[in-house]
Design a protein around this motif. Sequence first.
Motif, PDB file in Angstrom:
ATOM      1  N   CYS A  11       0.856  -0.752   0.403  1.00  0.00           N
ATOM      2  CA  CYS A  11      -0.221  -0.216   0.007  1.00  0.00           C
ATOM      3  C   CYS A  11       0.840   1.591   0.039  1.00  0.00           C
ATOM      4  CB  CYS A  11      -0.935   0.073   1.300  1.00  0.00           C
ATOM      5  SG  CYS A  11      -0.108   0.258   2.981  1.00  0.00           S
ATOM      6  N   SER A  12       2.015   1.003  -1.250  1.00  0.00           N
ATOM      7  CA  SER A  12       2.460   2.200  -0.950  1.00  0.00           C
ATOM      8  C   SER A  12       2.585   3.897  -0.971  1.00  0.00           C
ATOM      9  CB  SER A  12       4.469   2.032  -1.246  1.00  0.00           C
ATOM     10  OG  SER A  12       3.680   1.702  -3.064  1.00  0.00           O
ATOM     11  N   ALA A  13       1.736   3.675  -1.937  1.00  0.00           N
ATOM     12  CA  ALA A  13       1.317   4.978  -2.381  1.00  0.00           C
ATOM     13  C   ALA A  13       0.971   5.843  -1.047  1.00  0.00           C
ATOM     14  CB  ALA A  13      -0.139   5.106  -3.096  1.00  0.00           C
ATOM     15  N   THR A  14      -0.420   4.668  -0.805  1.00  0.00           N
ATOM     16  CA  THR A  14      -0.806   5.611   0.402  1.00  0.00           C
ATOM     17  C   THR A  14      -0.455   5.916   1.764  1.00  0.00           C
ATOM     18  OG1 THR A  14      -2.860   4.433  -0.281  1.00  0.00           O
ATOM     19  CG2 THR A  14      -2.646   5.548   2.092  1.00  0.00           C
ATOM     20  N   TRP A  15       0.646   4.874   2.222  1.00  0.00           N
ATOM     21  CA  TRP A  15       1.438   4.405   2.970  1.00  0.00           C
ATOM     22  C   TRP A  15       2.158   6.305   3.215  1.00  0.00           C
ATOM     23  CZ3 TRP A  15       2.447   2.264   7.699  1.00  0.00           C
ATOM     24  CH2 TRP A  15       3.543   2.230   7.849  1.00  0.00           C
ATOM     25  N   ASN A  16       3.021   6.360   1.429  1.00  0.00           N
ATOM     26  CA  ASN A  16       4.363   7.549   2.026  1.00  0.00           C
ATOM     27  C   ASN A  16       3.344   9.004   1.407  1.00  0.00           C
ATOM     28  OD1 ASN A  16       5.921   6.174   0.971  1.00  0.00           O
ATOM     29  ND2 ASN A  16       5.791   6.123  -1.725  1.00  0.00           N
ATOM     30  N   GLN A  22       1.062  17.086   3.891  1.00  0.00           N
ATOM     31  CA  GLN A  22       1.666  18.629   3.398  1.00  0.00           C
ATOM     32  C   GLN A  22       1.419  18.642   5.317  1.00  0.00           C
ATOM     33  OE1 GLN A  22      -0.591  20.171   1.530  1.00  0.00           O
ATOM     34  NE2 GLN A  22      -0.610  22.589   2.265  1.00  0.00           N
ATOM     35  N   PHE A  23       0.508  17.938   6.462  1.00  0.00           N
ATOM     36  CA  PHE A  23       0.105  18.363   7.305  1.00  0.00           C
ATOM     37  C   PHE A  23       1.526  17.839   8.306  1.00  0.00           C
ATOM     38  CE2 PHE A  23      -1.429  17.450  11.606  1.00  0.00           C
ATOM     39  CZ  PHE A  23      -1.918  18.018  11.918  1.00  0.00           C
ATOM     40  N   CYS A  24       2.203  16.879   7.895  1.00  0.00           N
ATOM     41  CA  CYS A  24       3.186  17.146   9.083  1.00  0.00           C
ATOM     42  C   CYS A  24       4.462  17.819   8.755  1.00  0.00           C
ATOM     43  CB  CYS A  24       3.982  15.574   8.233  1.00  0.00           C
ATOM     44  SG  CYS A  24       2.326  14.421   9.113  1.00  0.00           S
ATOM     45  N   ARG A  25       4.112  18.470   7.167  1.00  0.00           N
ATOM     46  CA  ARG A  25       5.665  19.239   6.488  1.00  0.00           C
ATOM     47  C   ARG A  25       5.100  20.688   7.528  1.00  0.00           C
ATOM     48  NH1 ARG A  25       4.444  17.125   1.747  1.00  0.00           N
ATOM     49  NH2 ARG A  25       3.498  18.468   1.163  1.00  0.00           N
ATOM     50  N   GLU A  26       3.787  21.001   7.461  1.00  0.00           N
ATOM     51  CA  GLU A  26       3.549  22.331   8.127  1.00  0.00           C
ATOM     52  C   GLU A  26       3.938  22.141   9.565  1.00  0.00           C
ATOM     53  OE1 GLU A  26       0.406  23.527   7.315  1.00  0.00           O
ATOM     54  OE2 GLU A  26       0.428  23.604   4.774  1.00  0.00           O
ATOM     55  N   LEU A 105     -16.656  14.622  16.422  1.00  0.00           N
ATOM     56  CA  LEU A 105     -15.790  13.857  16.081  1.00  0.00           C
ATOM     57  C   LEU A 105     -15.967  14.240  14.631  1.00  0.00           C
ATOM     58  CD1 LEU A 105     -15.664  10.402  17.512  1.00  0.00           C
ATOM     59  CD2 LEU A 105     -14.560  12.577  18.571  1.00  0.00           C
ATOM     60  N   TRP A 106     -14.266  13.658  13.400  1.00  0.00           N
ATOM     61  CA  TRP A 106     -14.095  13.935  12.195  1.00  0.00           C
ATOM     62  C   TRP A 106     -14.495  12.311  11.801  1.00  0.00           C
ATOM     63  CZ3 TRP A 106      -8.459  15.275  12.436  1.00  0.00           C
ATOM     64  CH2 TRP A 106      -8.791  17.675  12.939  1.00  0.00           C
ATOM     65  N   PRO A 107     -15.252  12.285  10.178  1.00  0.00           N
ATOM     66  CA  PRO A 107     -15.217  10.235  10.237  1.00  0.00           C
ATOM     67  C   PRO A 107     -14.201   9.722   9.719  1.00  0.00           C
ATOM     68  CG  PRO A 107     -16.737  12.537   8.579  1.00  0.00           C
ATOM     69  CD  PRO A 107     -15.986  13.003   9.441  1.00  0.00           C
ATOM     70  N   ALA A 108     -12.613  10.408   9.529  1.00  0.00           N
ATOM     71  CA  ALA A 108     -11.568   9.689  10.248  1.00  0.00           C
ATOM     72  C   ALA A 108     -11.781   9.376  11.112  1.00  0.00           C
ATOM     73  CB  ALA A 108     -10.562  10.227   9.371  1.00  0.00           C
ATOM     74  N   THR A 109     -11.966  10.276  12.644  1.00  0.00           N
ATOM     75  CA  THR A 109     -11.639   9.379  14.207  1.00  0.00           C
ATOM     76  C   THR A 109     -12.774   8.800  13.754  1.00  0.00           C
ATOM     77  OG1 THR A 109     -11.309  12.278  13.870  1.00  0.00           O
ATOM     78  CG2 THR A 109     -11.766  10.766  15.865  1.00  0.00           C
ATOM     79  N   GLN A 110     -13.851   8.767  13.649  1.00  0.00           N
ATOM     80  CA  GLN A 110     -14.433   7.838  13.769  1.00  0.00           C
ATOM     81  C   GLN A 110     -13.708   6.224  12.752  1.00  0.00           C
ATOM     82  OE1 GLN A 110     -17.933   9.229  12.436  1.00  0.00           O
ATOM     83  NE2 GLN A 110     -18.924  11.129  14.174  1.00  0.00           N
ATOM     84  N   GLY A 111     -13.809   6.861  12.501  1.00  0.00           N
ATOM     85  CA  GLY A 111     -13.396   5.606  11.681  1.00  0.00           C
ATOM     86  C   GLY A 111     -12.196   4.436  12.579  1.00  0.00           C
ATOM     87  N   VAL A 203      -3.891   1.896   7.012  1.00  0.00           N
ATOM     88  CA  VAL A 203      -3.177   3.379   6.854  1.00  0.00           C
ATOM     89  C   VAL A 203      -3.987   4.442   5.782  1.00  0.00           C
ATOM     90  CG1 VAL A 203      -1.713   3.639   4.605  1.00  0.00           C
ATOM     91  CG2 VAL A 203      -1.397   1.920   6.749  1.00  0.00           C
ATOM     92  N   SER A 204      -5.085   4.367   5.578  1.00  0.00           N
ATOM     93  CA  SER A 204      -6.108   4.859   4.468  1.00  0.00           C
ATOM     94  C   SER A 204      -6.530   5.861   5.764  1.00  0.00           C
ATOM     95  CB  SER A 204      -7.323   3.904   3.664  1.00  0.00           C
ATOM     96  OG  SER A 204      -6.818   2.689   2.952  1.00  0.00           O
ATOM     97  N   LEU A 205      -6.630   5.051   7.080  1.00  0.00           N
ATOM     98  CA  LEU A 205      -8.025   5.776   8.273  1.00  0.00           C
ATOM     99  C   LEU A 205      -6.317   7.171   8.346  1.00  0.00           C
ATOM    100  CD1 LEU A 205      -9.592   3.428  10.091  1.00  0.00           C
ATOM    101  CD2 LEU A 205     -10.647   5.309   8.781  1.00  0.00           C
ATOM    102  N   GLU A 206      -4.978   6.876   8.394  1.00  0.00           N
ATOM    103  CA  GLU A 206      -4.019   8.081   8.553  1.00  0.00           C
ATOM    104  C   GLU A 206      -3.793   8.777   8.033  1.00  0.00           C
ATOM    105  OE1 GLU A 206      -2.578   8.066  11.433  1.00  0.00           O
ATOM    106  OE2 GLU A 206      -2.277   6.334  12.381  1.00  0.00           O
ATOM    107  N   LYS A 207      -4.373   8.482   6.665  1.00  0.00           N
ATOM    108  CA  LYS A 207      -4.116   9.788   5.171  1.00  0.00           C
ATOM    109  C   LYS A 207      -5.265  10.714   5.431  1.00  0.00           C
ATOM    110  CE  LYS A 207      -3.393  10.266   0.898  1.00  0.00           C
ATOM    111  NZ  LYS A 207      -5.154  11.081   0.901  1.00  0.00           N
ATOM    112  N   ALA A 208      -6.782   9.237   6.031  1.00  0.00           N
ATOM    113  CA  ALA A 208      -7.755  10.222   5.698  1.00  0.00           C
ATOM    114  C   ALA A 208      -7.852  11.736   6.825  1.00  0.00           C
ATOM    115  CB  ALA A 208      -8.800   9.445   5.966  1.00  0.00           C
ATOM    116  N   PHE A 209      -7.353  11.225   7.882  1.00  0.00           N
ATOM    117  CA  PHE A 209      -7.324  11.928   9.050  1.00  0.00           C
ATOM    118  C   PHE A 209      -6.672  13.328   8.721  1.00  0.00           C
ATOM    119  CE2 PHE A 209      -5.739  12.604  13.385  1.00  0.00           C
ATOM    120  CZ  PHE A 209      -6.753  12.409  13.821  1.00  0.00           C
TER     121      PHE A 209
END
Length: 216
Positions: A11-16, A22-26, A105-111, A203-209
């Motif tokens: 799942c490298s594309a989502t992992w990367n 951008q959130f982490c960079r900022e 709660l955000w949908p990603a948080t609920q997930g 991993v997908s939930l991490e990206k959504a969050f």
Amino acid sequence: MSLTEELQTSCSATWNAVTQHQFCRELSDGTLADSRMAAYLVQDYTFLDNFVRLAASAIAHAPTLQDSIPLAQFLAVVTGPENTYFHRSFEALAVTEQDWKEPELWPATQGFQAIMTEARLSGSYSRMIAVLVVAEWSYLEWATPFHPAPETLPFYLAEWITLHAGPEFEGLVAYLRGQLEAAWPTLDAEEKEAVTDIFHRTVSLEKAFFDTALTP
């Protein structure tokens, strides 16, 4: 290539997208708006209860006492210094007690809440560890390039980086990955598929969050 590397690569594309978000960079260069960091921390803090329950369940299902000790030690960090960090940050960012105790709660948080509960109630040590591997390994990967944090960063940014990088956290991630890799040969095909699926969904939930955390 190790089992956890294979899962990551699958799942490298989502992992990367997570580890180079951008959130982490900022966050790491200090350009993240305080309102965004406050909203993110409020949502992240809601994970604490379910995270502790998931980790405690994994400890209970560990094959041996020795297998359980590193995770038990990490729980002391989560419920001690990390919990204190949240409260100090809420005060600095002017987050009211009602705001962090009763957030919408955000949908990603609920997930995330749902997948941690799913893993815990599954009774499967491997599924529990798979969720923890994603949660901690992905944070190690994004935080490590920015560690040590610049002294110019406010503590609520700098310490978030520090909590997720460095030798001790690297050791935790290595331990979690090792637990999943040791268990893998003992799993049947159906369980391997279930572990792979829950790894990918986490991993997908991490990206959504992170995506939601950047939304104004």
